[in-house]
Write a protein that holds these residues in place. Sequence first.
Motif, PDB file in Angstrom:
ATOM      1  N   SER A   1       0.834  -1.623   0.315  1.00 29.59           N
ATOM      2  CA  SER A   1      -0.270   0.180  -0.180  1.00 29.59           C
ATOM      3  C   SER A   1       1.176   1.005  -0.464  1.00 29.59           C
ATOM      4  N   ILE A   2       0.269   2.559   0.438  1.00 31.88           N
ATOM      5  CA  ILE A   2       1.061   3.605   0.299  1.00 31.88           C
ATOM      6  C   ILE A   2       1.526   4.040   1.737  1.00 31.88           C
ATOM      7  N   PHE A   3       3.143   4.123   1.622  1.00 28.51           N
ATOM      8  CA  PHE A   3       3.673   4.048   3.144  1.00 28.51           C
ATOM      9  C   PHE A   3       4.464   5.557   3.037  1.00 28.51           C
ATOM     10  N   GLU A   4       4.896   5.936   4.256  1.00 30.90           N
ATOM     11  CA  GLU A   4       5.362   7.317   4.567  1.00 30.90           C
ATOM     12  C   GLU A   4       6.824   7.563   4.632  1.00 30.90           C
ATOM     13  N   ALA A   5       7.825   8.372   3.944  1.00 32.43           N
ATOM     14  CA  ALA A   5       9.206   8.589   4.319  1.00 32.43           C
ATOM     15  C   ALA A   5       9.323   9.857   4.498  1.00 32.43           C
ATOM     16  N   ILE A   6      10.730  10.585   6.080  1.00 34.17           N
ATOM     17  CA  ILE A   6      10.306  11.908   6.013  1.00 34.17           C
ATOM     18  C   ILE A   6      11.554  11.861   5.363  1.00 34.17           C
ATOM     19  N   PHE A   7      12.073  12.836   4.922  1.00 39.47           N
ATOM     20  CA  PHE A   7      13.540  13.747   4.349  1.00 39.47           C
ATOM     21  C   PHE A   7      13.079  14.648   4.334  1.00 39.47           C
ATOM     22  N   PRO A   8      14.762  15.483   4.135  1.00 40.74           N
ATOM     23  CA  PRO A   8      14.854  16.557   4.498  1.00 40.74           C
ATOM     24  C   PRO A   8      14.652  17.289   2.710  1.00 40.74           C
ATOM     25  N   MET A   9      13.985  18.351   2.777  1.00 38.94           N
ATOM     26  CA  MET A   9      13.322  19.269   1.853  1.00 38.94           C
ATOM     27  C   MET A   9      14.364  18.956   0.215  1.00 38.94           C
ATOM     28  N   GLY A  10      14.023  18.506  -0.542  1.00 40.42           N
ATOM     29  CA  GLY A  10      14.072  17.634  -1.736  1.00 40.42           C
ATOM     30  C   GLY A  10      14.820  16.961  -1.196  1.00 40.42           C
ATOM     31  N   ALA A  11      15.514  15.976  -0.940  1.00 39.99           N
ATOM     32  CA  ALA A  11      16.739  14.861  -0.245  1.00 39.99           C
ATOM     33  C   ALA A  11      15.775  13.982  -1.035  1.00 39.99           C
ATOM     34  N   ALA A  12      14.531  13.969  -0.954  1.00 39.80           N
ATOM     35  CA  ALA A  12      14.049  12.661  -1.100  1.00 39.80           C
ATOM     36  C   ALA A  12      14.024  11.955  -2.385  1.00 39.80           C
ATOM     37  N   SER A  13      14.247  11.075  -2.758  1.00 41.48           N
ATOM     38  CA  SER A  13      14.317  10.262  -4.421  1.00 41.48           C
ATOM     39  C   SER A  13      13.111   9.382  -4.772  1.00 41.48           C
ATOM     40  N   ASP A  14      13.476   9.544  -5.937  1.00 36.04           N
ATOM     41  CA  ASP A  14      11.449   9.036  -6.489  1.00 36.04           C
ATOM     42  C   ASP A  14      11.379   7.510  -6.254  1.00 36.04           C
ATOM     43  N   LEU A  15      11.991   6.493  -6.162  1.00 33.96           N
ATOM     44  CA  LEU A  15      11.984   5.344  -5.689  1.00 33.96           C
ATOM     45  C   LEU A  15      12.625   5.023  -4.113  1.00 33.96           C
ATOM     46  N   GLN A  16      11.972   4.136  -4.010  1.00 30.57           N
ATOM     47  CA  GLN A  16      12.136   3.674  -2.353  1.00 30.57           C
ATOM     48  C   GLN A  16      11.544   2.218  -2.280  1.00 30.57           C
ATOM     49  N   PRO A  17      12.402   1.388  -1.165  1.00 32.19           N
ATOM     50  CA  PRO A  17      11.884   0.484  -0.984  1.00 32.19           C
ATOM     51  C   PRO A  17      11.379   0.167  -0.412  1.00 32.19           C
ATOM     52  N   CYS A  18      10.122  -0.571  -0.177  1.00 35.62           N
ATOM     53  CA  CYS A  18       9.081  -0.832   1.079  1.00 35.62           C
ATOM     54  C   CYS A  18      10.010  -1.624   2.487  1.00 35.62           C
ATOM     55  N   PRO A  19       9.174  -0.881   3.242  1.00 39.73           N
ATOM     56  CA  PRO A  19       9.689  -0.918   4.520  1.00 39.73           C
ATOM     57  C   PRO A  19       9.274  -2.516   4.643  1.00 39.73           C
ATOM     58  N   THR A  20       8.053  -2.725   4.305  1.00 40.43           N
ATOM     59  CA  THR A  20       7.374  -4.852   4.102  1.00 40.43           C
ATOM     60  C   THR A  20       7.538  -5.586   3.477  1.00 40.43           C
ATOM     61  N   CYS A  21       8.046  -4.738   2.468  1.00 38.30           N
ATOM     62  CA  CYS A  21       8.094  -6.434   1.483  1.00 38.30           C
ATOM     63  C   CYS A  21       9.054  -5.603   0.890  1.00 38.30           C
ATOM     64  N   GLY A  22      10.557  -4.433   0.369  1.00 42.97           N
ATOM     65  CA  GLY A  22      10.994  -4.658  -0.174  1.00 42.97           C
ATOM     66  C   GLY A  22      11.217  -3.940  -1.339  1.00 42.97           C
ATOM     67  N   GLN A  23       9.955  -4.012  -2.391  1.00 44.20           N
ATOM     68  CA  GLN A  23       9.753  -3.832  -3.627  1.00 44.20           C
ATOM     69  C   GLN A  23       9.961  -2.381  -3.577  1.00 44.20           C
ATOM     70  N   THR A  24      10.167  -2.179  -4.777  1.00 40.23           N
ATOM     71  CA  THR A  24      10.846  -0.928  -5.402  1.00 40.23           C
ATOM     72  C   THR A  24       9.826   0.494  -5.728  1.00 40.23           C
ATOM     73  N   SER A  25       9.060   1.479  -4.874  1.00 41.31           N
ATOM     74  CA  SER A  25       8.025   2.474  -4.295  1.00 41.31           C
ATOM     75  C   SER A  25       8.237   3.144  -4.919  1.00 41.31           C
ATOM     76  N   ARG A  26       7.452   3.727  -6.175  1.00 37.05           N
ATOM     77  CA  ARG A  26       7.470   5.283  -6.783  1.00 37.05           C
ATOM     78  C   ARG A  26       6.782   5.718  -5.550  1.00 37.05           C
ATOM     79  N   ARG A  27       7.472   7.425  -5.494  1.00 35.47           N
ATOM     80  CA  ARG A  27       6.731   8.595  -5.079  1.00 35.47           C
ATOM     81  C   ARG A  27       5.246   9.343  -5.432  1.00 35.47           C
ATOM     82  N   LYS A  28       4.544   9.451  -4.545  1.00 32.48           N
ATOM     83  CA  LYS A  28       3.537  10.009  -5.214  1.00 32.48           C
ATOM     84  C   LYS A  28       3.093  11.371  -4.881  1.00 32.48           C
ATOM     85  N   MET A  29       2.639  11.733  -5.651  1.00 37.80           N
ATOM     86  CA  MET A  29       2.741  13.142  -5.291  1.00 37.80           C
ATOM     87  C   MET A  29       1.024  13.777  -4.566  1.00 37.80           C
TER      88      MET A  29
END
Length: 96
Positions: A12-40
Amino acid sequence: MPIYEYRCPECSIFEAIFPMGAASDLQPCPTCGQTSRRKMSAPNLSKTGSAAFKLIDSAHRSASEPQVLTGALPPGSHRKVQAYTSNPLHSKLPRP
Ligand SMILES: [Zn+2]
């Protein structure tokens, strides 16, 4: 720091906290490890201090603590008797 949302294709959708402008477009899911795309998503802007918030706040406050006037009313605020009709014959009608 802003909260970024990522959409995992498996979970599903998960949240991550990054400094301003440091968030990448792709992040691994914390539960399954699948590459996840950033959501606007819409920014969570604060509405405190706005006129609408002050109105709601004063309405809530007046429910338990009504505002009490102390002192006389300001000049010119006296209520004038309003004429209900402009027909002069109505003034001759009997009054209670
Ligand atoms: Zn996942």
